[in-house]
Design a protein around this motif. Structure first.
Motif, PDB file in Angstrom:
ATOM      1  N   ASP A  70       0.825  -1.200   0.000  1.00 13.14           N
ATOM      2  CA  ASP A  70       0.000   0.000   0.000  1.00 13.14           C
ATOM      3  C   ASP A  70       0.864   1.257   0.000  1.00 13.14           C
ATOM      4  OD1 ASP A  70      -2.389  -1.531   0.302  1.00 13.14           O
ATOM      5  OD2 ASP A  70      -1.968  -1.695   2.449  1.00 13.14           O
ATOM      6  N   SER A  71       1.882   1.260   0.878  1.00 13.77           N
ATOM      7  CA  SER A  71       2.741   2.423   1.038  1.00 13.77           C
ATOM      8  C   SER A  71       3.929   2.036   1.904  1.00 13.77           C
ATOM      9  CB  SER A  71       1.977   3.574   1.709  1.00 13.77           C
ATOM     10  OG  SER A  71       2.841   4.629   2.051  1.00 13.77           O
ATOM     11  N   GLU A  72       5.097   2.567   1.587  1.00 14.95           N
ATOM     12  CA  GLU A  72       6.201   2.436   2.517  1.00 14.95           C
ATOM     13  C   GLU A  72       5.836   3.197   3.796  1.00 14.95           C
ATOM     14  OE1 GLU A  72       8.555   0.465   2.174  1.00 14.95           O
ATOM     15  OE2 GLU A  72       8.579   0.038   0.022  1.00 14.95           O
ATOM     16  N   ILE A  73       6.356   2.747   4.912  1.00 19.89           N
ATOM     17  CA  ILE A  73       5.912   3.292   6.194  1.00 19.89           C
ATOM     18  C   ILE A  73       6.167   4.794   6.303  1.00 19.89           C
ATOM     19  CG2 ILE A  73       8.060   2.778   7.435  1.00 19.89           C
ATOM     20  CD1 ILE A  73       6.243   1.910   9.822  1.00 19.89           C
ATOM     21  N   SER A  74       7.265   5.276   5.734  1.00 19.63           N
ATOM     22  CA  SER A  74       7.595   6.695   5.851  1.00 19.63           C
ATOM     23  C   SER A  74       6.895   7.556   4.803  1.00 19.63           C
ATOM     24  CB  SER A  74       9.116   6.894   5.770  1.00 19.63           C
ATOM     25  OG  SER A  74       9.746   6.304   6.883  1.00 19.63           O
ATOM     26  N   TRP A  75       6.078   6.920   3.954  1.00 16.45           N
ATOM     27  CA  TRP A  75       5.288   7.675   2.986  1.00 16.45           C
ATOM     28  C   TRP A  75       3.856   7.879   3.467  1.00 16.45           C
ATOM     29  CZ3 TRP A  75       6.626   4.618  -2.142  1.00 16.45           C
ATOM     30  CH2 TRP A  75       8.019   4.658  -2.342  1.00 16.45           C
ATOM     31  N   ILE A  76       3.484   7.231   4.553  1.00 22.20           N
ATOM     32  CA  ILE A  76       2.113   7.353   5.052  1.00 22.20           C
ATOM     33  C   ILE A  76       1.926   8.755   5.628  1.00 22.20           C
ATOM     34  CG2 ILE A  76       0.392   6.445   6.655  1.00 22.20           C
ATOM     35  CD1 ILE A  76       1.895   3.774   6.586  1.00 22.20           C
ATOM     36  N   GLU A  77       0.981   9.490   5.078  1.00 21.84           N
ATOM     37  CA  GLU A  77       0.787  10.893   5.450  1.00 21.84           C
ATOM     38  C   GLU A  77      -0.268  11.032   6.542  1.00 21.84           C
ATOM     39  OE1 GLU A  77       2.417  13.529   4.417  1.00 21.84           O
ATOM     40  OE2 GLU A  77       3.683  12.522   2.925  1.00 21.84           O
ATOM     41  N   HIS A  78       0.101  11.727   7.593  1.00 18.99           N
ATOM     42  CA  HIS A  78      -0.804  11.935   8.721  1.00 18.99           C
ATOM     43  C   HIS A  78      -1.044  13.419   8.969  1.00 18.99           C
ATOM     44  CE1 HIS A  78      -1.335   7.884  10.305  1.00 18.99           C
ATOM     45  NE2 HIS A  78      -0.061   7.644  10.045  1.00 18.99           N
ATOM     46  N   GLY A  79      -1.848  13.689   9.959  1.00 15.66           N
ATOM     47  CA  GLY A  79      -2.079  15.027  10.478  1.00 15.66           C
ATOM     48  C   GLY A  79      -2.160  14.912  11.989  1.00 15.66           C
ATOM     49  N   ASP A  80      -3.064  15.660  12.581  1.00 17.48           N
ATOM     50  CA  ASP A  80      -3.244  15.640  14.030  1.00 17.48           C
ATOM     51  C   ASP A  80      -4.109  14.441  14.414  1.00 17.48           C
ATOM     52  OD1 ASP A  80      -3.472  16.214  16.702  1.00 17.48           O
ATOM     53  OD2 ASP A  80      -4.500  18.129  16.445  1.00 17.48           O
ATOM     54  N   VAL A  81      -3.573  13.559  15.253  1.00 20.06           N
ATOM     55  CA  VAL A  81      -4.335  12.382  15.687  1.00 20.06           C
ATOM     56  C   VAL A  81      -4.988  12.588  17.046  1.00 20.06           C
ATOM     57  CG1 VAL A  81      -2.904  10.798  14.354  1.00 20.06           C
ATOM     58  CG2 VAL A  81      -2.294  11.291  16.734  1.00 20.06           C
ATOM     59  N   ALA A 106      17.039   9.846  11.043  1.00 21.05           N
ATOM     60  CA  ALA A 106      16.888  11.257  10.704  1.00 21.05           C
ATOM     61  C   ALA A 106      16.440  11.460   9.266  1.00 21.05           C
ATOM     62  CB  ALA A 106      18.211  11.983  10.952  1.00 21.05           C
ATOM     63  N   ASN A 107      16.887  10.603   8.347  1.00 19.58           N
ATOM     64  CA  ASN A 107      16.530  10.770   6.935  1.00 19.58           C
ATOM     65  C   ASN A 107      15.032  10.648   6.694  1.00 19.58           C
ATOM     66  OD1 ASN A 107      19.105  11.259   6.076  1.00 19.58           O
ATOM     67  ND2 ASN A 107      19.493   9.171   5.332  1.00 19.58           N
ATOM     68  N   TYR A 108      14.325  10.034   7.619  1.00 19.22           N
ATOM     69  CA  TYR A 108      12.873   9.880   7.476  1.00 19.22           C
ATOM     70  C   TYR A 108      12.128  10.588   8.606  1.00 19.22           C
ATOM     71  CZ  TYR A 108      13.914   6.699   3.720  1.00 19.22           C
ATOM     72  OH  TYR A 108      14.380   6.165   2.535  1.00 19.22           O
ATOM     73  N   GLY A 109      12.728  11.644   9.143  1.00 23.32           N
ATOM     74  CA  GLY A 109      12.032  12.487  10.107  1.00 23.32           C
ATOM     75  C   GLY A 109      12.259  12.155  11.561  1.00 23.32           C
ATOM     76  N   GLY A 110      13.119  11.175  11.843  1.00 20.38           N
ATOM     77  CA  GLY A 110      13.364  10.785  13.232  1.00 20.38           C
ATOM     78  C   GLY A 110      14.370  11.702  13.904  1.00 20.38           C
ATOM     79  N   ASP A 111      13.893  12.877  14.328  1.00 22.32           N
ATOM     80  CA  ASP A 111      14.787  13.892  14.890  1.00 22.32           C
ATOM     81  C   ASP A 111      14.642  14.025  16.401  1.00 22.32           C
ATOM     82  OD1 ASP A 111      12.294  15.032  15.015  1.00 22.32           O
ATOM     83  OD2 ASP A 111      12.815  16.869  13.928  1.00 22.32           O
ATOM     84  N   CYS A 112      14.231  12.944  17.065  1.00 21.96           N
ATOM     85  CA  CYS A 112      14.004  12.983  18.513  1.00 21.96           C
ATOM     86  C   CYS A 112      15.308  13.247  19.261  1.00 21.96           C
ATOM     87  CB  CYS A 112      13.396  11.660  18.960  1.00 21.96           C
ATOM     88  SG  CYS A 112      13.144  11.506  20.719  1.00 21.96           S
ATOM     89  N   SER A 113      15.293  14.248  20.118  1.00 22.77           N
ATOM     90  CA  SER A 113      16.463  14.610  20.916  1.00 22.77           C
ATOM     91  C   SER A 113      16.322  14.063  22.333  1.00 22.77           C
ATOM     92  CB  SER A 113      16.616  16.127  20.968  1.00 22.77           C
ATOM     93  OG  SER A 113      15.551  16.701  21.724  1.00 22.77           O
ATOM     94  N   ASP A 114      17.402  14.170  23.102  1.00 21.37           N
ATOM     95  CA  ASP A 114      17.356  13.767  24.508  1.00 21.37           C
ATOM     96  C   ASP A 114      16.290  14.569  25.257  1.00 21.37           C
ATOM     97  OD1 ASP A 114      19.494  12.292  23.690  1.00 21.37           O
ATOM     98  OD2 ASP A 114      20.940  13.176  25.087  1.00 21.37           O
ATOM     99  N   GLU A 115      16.184  15.841  24.940  1.00 25.68           N
ATOM    100  CA  GLU A 115      15.206  16.698  25.612  1.00 25.68           C
ATOM    101  C   GLU A 115      13.784  16.286  25.261  1.00 25.68           C
ATOM    102  OE1 GLU A 115      13.638  19.522  28.100  1.00 25.68           O
ATOM    103  OE2 GLU A 115      15.682  18.748  27.961  1.00 25.68           O
ATOM    104  N   ASP A 116      13.570  15.869  24.011  1.00 26.59           N
ATOM    105  CA  ASP A 116      12.239  15.407  23.612  1.00 26.59           C
ATOM    106  C   ASP A 116      11.818  14.186  24.423  1.00 26.59           C
ATOM    107  OD1 ASP A 116      11.904  17.346  21.584  1.00 26.59           O
ATOM    108  OD2 ASP A 116      13.006  16.117  20.142  1.00 26.59           O
ATOM    109  N   LEU A 117      12.773  13.361  24.810  1.00 29.50           N
ATOM    110  CA  LEU A 117      12.486  12.132  25.556  1.00 29.50           C
ATOM    111  C   LEU A 117      12.338  12.351  27.051  1.00 29.50           C
ATOM    112  CD1 LEU A 117      14.845   9.619  23.748  1.00 29.50           C
ATOM    113  CD2 LEU A 117      12.407   9.227  24.162  1.00 29.50           C
ATOM    114  N   ARG A 118      12.661  13.523  27.525  1.00 32.19           N
ATOM    115  CA  ARG A 118      12.748  13.751  28.963  1.00 32.19           C
ATOM    116  C   ARG A 118      11.454  13.410  29.691  1.00 32.19           C
ATOM    117  NH1 ARG A 118      11.725  17.912  32.392  1.00 32.19           N
ATOM    118  NH2 ARG A 118      11.042  19.252  30.690  1.00 32.19           N
TER     119      ARG A 118
END
Length: 323
Positions: free
Chosen positions: A120-131, A198-210
């Motif tokens: 159907d779609s590669e996982i990083s091509w699935i388009e979302h919005g606010d869930v 990161a190439n597919y939007g995975g930009d989670c930082s240490d602070e984001d995980l706090r």
């Protein structure tokens, strides 16, 4: 990325409701006992290519489903492909349509949003919005799974009933992880975050995980998955000192690029002997390190399946799911 659709969800067999059911006079199979099934809405992408793409409307499919099945008894929904258009056709319309039907679905307890295969779609091509509207509209929801993360948004909320929250992605945005940590989820027992690359939007930082690692809004949490990360050594080091880990029953640092450095951090950090299960699968640490982990955690069920390397790039590390 899964290649097969779910057979069961929320402990229920999955029953498909296709667009072709809208044209049939006979009620769909399973409609005599709708609460006994997890209903999958959304045709396969490859099937839709042979028809008029502009005619696909998830809202109409949902209304047709409500006309054919007693949705007041439905307990679980699996939302598949919501139509063509890619960036122009995100999950947001499907989320809004489902939220608008909340008053007619008082028994709904579980939703899988974006249950698509690689066909159907590669996982990083699935388009979302606010869930977030799904959590706001269904205060008795117990489980929410979201596959894909492009354009994904979540606002911090309080939800009294949610017990399982999972984000499957090839790259989970840091602002989504931060929002999870800012939520108040007093009943949540299982949290799973595929952090990705990161190439597919995975930009989670240490602070984001706090917030997640502190666990203040997650008092009932018993399983935490921080998975599929290209920063798995750093994630392991954070988990080794995280307050929330001390009260977990199981921890998963699987699917990523965990090596000796991250495993050493786990051995040097807070005791993990209280865990019933520790999943370190798809690892890249040495056999000597594996033996040290077994010796240090004799009562813990350890999963330590090695990761994949390739002859043309010896020593390379790969997350299990990216694109």
């Amino acid at each position: 990325m899964p290649h097969e659709r779910l057979d069961t969800y929320f402990g229920l067999p999955v029953q498909q409701f296709y667009r072709e059911h809208l044209e049939e006079d006979e009620p769909p199979a399973g409609s005599d006992e709708p609460g006994a099934y997890a209903w999958r809405l959304g045709d396969a992408y490859e099937d839709e290519l042979d028809e008029d793409e502009d005619g696909y409307d998830f809202g109409k499919l949902l209304e047709g489903f409500a006309g054919a099945v007693d949705v007041g008894s439905v307990r679980a929904l699996v939302i598949g492909w919501w139509g063509p258009g890619w960036e122009e056709n995100t999950s947001e319309a499907a989320v809004k349509a489902l939220a608008a039907m909340a008053g007619r679905m008082p028994e709904l307890r579980a939703v899988f949003l974006g249950e698509m295969t690689s066909g159907d779609s590669e996982i990083s091509w699935i388009e979302h919005g606010d869930v977030t509207p799904l959590l706001e509209a269904f205060p008795r929801l117990e489980r929410l799974d979201v596959r894909g993360s492009s354009g994904l948004r979540l606002r911090p909320v309080r939800h009294e009933a949610l017990r399982t929250l999972r984000f499957e992605s090839g790259g989970l945005p840091g602002h989504v992880v931060r929002a999870v940590g800012e939520c108040e989820l007093p009943a949540l027992e299982h949290l799973e975050l595929w952090l990705g690359v990161a190439n597919y939007g995975g930009d989670c930082s240490d602070e984001d995980l706090r917030g997640v690692l502190a666990g203040e809004g997650l008092p009932a949490l018993r399983h935490l998955g921080l998975q599929d990360s290209e920063r798995q050594d750093e994630i392991a080091a954070l988990a080794a000192a995280a307050p929330v880990v001390a009260r977990l029953e199981s921890l998963s640092l699987s699917m990523g690029t965990l090596g000796d450095e991250g495993a050493e951090a786990l051995l040097s950090g807070q005791p993990l002997t209280h865990l019933a299960r520790l999943d370190l699968s798809n690892h890249y640490f040495s056999e000597g390190m594996a033996e040290r982990l077994r010796a240090a955690l004799p009562g813990v069920e350890l999963t330590m399946t090695p990761g994949t390397t390739y002859d043309w790039n010896v020593g390379g590390r790969y997350v299990e799911v990216s694109e």
